[in-house]
Design a protein around this motif. Structure first.
Motif, PDB file in Angstrom:
ATOM      1  N   VAL A   8       2.085 -32.439 -10.395  1.00  0.00           N
ATOM      2  CA  VAL A   8       2.333 -33.783  -9.869  1.00  0.00           C
ATOM      3  C   VAL A   8       2.278 -33.773  -8.354  1.00  0.00           C
ATOM      4  CG1 VAL A   8       3.875 -35.769  -9.927  1.00  0.00           C
ATOM      5  CG2 VAL A   8       3.831 -34.201 -11.864  1.00  0.00           C
ATOM      6  N   TRP A   9       1.716 -34.828  -7.810  1.00  0.00           N
ATOM      7  CA  TRP A   9       1.655 -35.047  -6.355  1.00  0.00           C
ATOM      8  C   TRP A   9       2.463 -36.296  -6.049  1.00  0.00           C
ATOM      9  CZ3 TRP A   9      -3.370 -36.929  -3.521  1.00  0.00           C
ATOM     10  CH2 TRP A   9      -3.166 -36.915  -2.133  1.00  0.00           C
ATOM     11  N   PRO A  10       3.736 -36.160  -5.610  1.00  0.00           N
ATOM     12  CA  PRO A  10       4.572 -37.334  -5.336  1.00  0.00           C
ATOM     13  C   PRO A  10       4.326 -37.874  -3.925  1.00  0.00           C
ATOM     14  CG  PRO A  10       5.886 -35.339  -5.183  1.00  0.00           C
ATOM     15  CD  PRO A  10       4.488 -34.909  -5.492  1.00  0.00           C
ATOM     16  N   VAL A  11       4.103 -39.185  -3.832  1.00  0.00           N
ATOM     17  CA  VAL A  11       3.750 -39.822  -2.570  1.00  0.00           C
ATOM     18  C   VAL A  11       4.621 -41.063  -2.390  1.00  0.00           C
ATOM     19  CG1 VAL A  11       1.904 -40.966  -1.265  1.00  0.00           C
ATOM     20  CG2 VAL A  11       1.380 -38.983  -2.701  1.00  0.00           C
ATOM     21  N   LEU A  12       5.055 -41.300  -1.154  1.00  0.00           N
ATOM     22  CA  LEU A  12       5.835 -42.483  -0.814  1.00  0.00           C
ATOM     23  C   LEU A  12       5.034 -43.386   0.116  1.00  0.00           C
ATOM     24  CD1 LEU A  12       8.411 -44.243  -0.495  1.00  0.00           C
ATOM     25  CD2 LEU A  12       9.129 -42.657   1.331  1.00  0.00           C
ATOM     26  N   THR A  13       4.881 -44.645  -0.279  1.00  0.00           N
ATOM     27  CA  THR A  13       4.364 -45.667   0.617  1.00  0.00           C
ATOM     28  C   THR A  13       5.547 -46.514   1.055  1.00  0.00           C
ATOM     29  OG1 THR A  13       2.175 -45.751  -0.410  1.00  0.00           O
ATOM     30  CG2 THR A  13       2.860 -47.678   0.839  1.00  0.00           C
ATOM     31  N   GLY A  14       5.989 -46.307   2.277  1.00  0.00           N
ATOM     32  CA  GLY A  14       7.177 -46.983   2.773  1.00  0.00           C
ATOM     33  C   GLY A  14       6.834 -48.063   3.766  1.00  0.00           C
ATOM     34  N   GLU A  37       2.968 -42.465  -7.039  1.00  0.00           N
ATOM     35  CA  GLU A  37       3.134 -43.122  -5.739  1.00  0.00           C
ATOM     36  C   GLU A  37       4.201 -44.203  -5.840  1.00  0.00           C
ATOM     37  OE1 GLU A  37       0.415 -45.057  -2.159  1.00  0.00           O
ATOM     38  OE2 GLU A  37      -0.491 -43.864  -3.778  1.00  0.00           O
ATOM     39  N   ALA A  38       5.267 -44.037  -5.065  1.00  0.00           N
ATOM     40  CA  ALA A  38       6.371 -44.998  -5.059  1.00  0.00           C
ATOM     41  C   ALA A  38       6.200 -45.960  -3.888  1.00  0.00           C
ATOM     42  CB  ALA A  38       7.702 -44.266  -4.953  1.00  0.00           C
ATOM     43  N   TYR A  39       6.357 -47.262  -4.148  1.00  0.00           N
ATOM     44  CA  TYR A  39       6.254 -48.286  -3.115  1.00  0.00           C
ATOM     45  C   TYR A  39       7.657 -48.770  -2.767  1.00  0.00           C
ATOM     46  CZ  TYR A  39       1.219 -48.513  -3.818  1.00  0.00           C
ATOM     47  OH  TYR A  39      -0.125 -48.204  -3.873  1.00  0.00           O
ATOM     48  N   ALA A  40       8.034 -48.568  -1.510  1.00  0.00           N
ATOM     49  CA  ALA A  40       9.371 -48.972  -1.058  1.00  0.00           C
ATOM     50  C   ALA A  40       9.243 -49.602   0.322  1.00  0.00           C
ATOM     51  CB  ALA A  40      10.299 -47.759  -1.017  1.00  0.00           C
ATOM     52  N   PRO A  41       8.985 -50.903   0.393  1.00  0.00           N
ATOM     53  CA  PRO A  41       8.709 -51.546   1.684  1.00  0.00           C
ATOM     54  C   PRO A  41       9.923 -51.713   2.578  1.00  0.00           C
ATOM     55  CG  PRO A  41       8.691 -53.171  -0.076  1.00  0.00           C
ATOM     56  CD  PRO A  41       8.805 -51.827  -0.737  1.00  0.00           C
ATOM     57  N   ARG A  42      11.136 -51.508   2.029  1.00  0.00           N
ATOM     58  CA  ARG A  42      12.351 -51.654   2.836  1.00  0.00           C
ATOM     59  C   ARG A  42      13.425 -50.745   2.253  1.00  0.00           C
ATOM     60  NH1 ARG A  42      11.522 -55.394  -0.665  1.00  0.00           N
ATOM     61  NH2 ARG A  42      10.117 -56.473   0.743  1.00  0.00           N
TER      62      ARG A  42
END
Length: 246
Positions: free
Chosen positions: A57-63, A26-31
């Motif tokens: 793998v389960w790739p997830v983006l928290t934007g 899970e990648a965290y990219a707030p901006r």
């Protein structure tokens, strides 16, 4: 076996305790900025390394803000799509969780992989900018060339150096591809895997490639296969110039 440094405990941990068990990255990219792209890029390399090792793998983006722009920038860098965190269903019980974040950003209960900031002049104006003739793979290489724990400054000189190295490698791979194929020497394969399995040390992978380029007695066909194998992790399109040389 891929081991990474958990930033929460400062201890190395196995990225995939069970080889065939699902791991959520899970990648965290707030901006949308250079740091967010670097976070997504490191997450992409982590996904690739796990998959090469046989881990699903389960790739997830928290934007946060400018998610569409972030996804467009990521696609240009060859980062494969991540599912949107708001769209995913229930989490799989027992799945390993690895959260890729920039230092100081939110992380919850998983293993935390910290990524140092990347700085580009365009970030100050609220948008990422780079010369229009820069190959996106050049930017990818510039972001990967330094350890992820060290900040990256995307200056014109940094991009020029990365572009020169990338062009040189692509030309070399195109030349080597014209020779009979030979397998990757087992010692070299082990060196590459040891590099990326040691806390996802991409600069060490690049160092192996530099050594292979001038390794005495190594057939050019084996050099080609080595670069193609490493590119499964790097994603730099090192074979793109094959057939273009006259």
């Amino acid at each position: 076996m891929l081991r990474i440094l958990d930033a929460r405990t400062n201890e190395p941990v196995v990225a995939a305790p069970a080889r065939r068990a699902l791991t959520r990255v899970e990648a965290y990219a707030p901006r949308f900025d250079s740091t967010a792209l670097r976070v997504l890029l490191i997450a992409d390399v982590l996904v690739r390394a796990l998959e090469v090792g046989g881990t699903p793998v389960w790739p997830v983006l928290t934007g946060g803000q400018q998610v569409a722009e972030l996804r467009a920038g990521a696609a240009a860098l060859g980062i494969r799509p991540f599912e949107d965190r708001g769209d995913v269903g229930p989490e799989f019980a027992g799945a390993q969780l690895i959260e890729v974040v920039s230092g100081g950003e939110r992380a919850t209960a998983g293993i935390r992989l910290d990524v140092a900031p990347a700085d580009s002049p365009g970030d100050r104006a609220g948008s990422l900018s780079a010369p229009g003739d820069v190959d996106p793979a050049t930017l990818r290489l510039a972001l990967l060339a330094r350890p992820r724990s060290e900040p990256v400054r995307l200056t014109p000189d940094t991009l020029a150096d990365a572009g020169s190295a990338l062009a040189h490698w692509r030309r070399s791979v195109a030349v080597w591809a014209s020779q009979p194929s030979r397998p990757v020497p087992e010692a070299v394969r082990q060196d590459l895997r040891a590099a990326w399995e040691d806390d996802l040390d991409v600069p060490a992978v690049l160092d192996v490639l530099r050594r292979v380029e001038t390794l005495d007695g190594m057939p050019d066909g084996a050099r080609f296969e080595t670069y193609a194998y490493a590119d499964r992790i790097l994603g730099l399109e090192l074979t793109r110039e094959i057939g273009s040389l006259t």
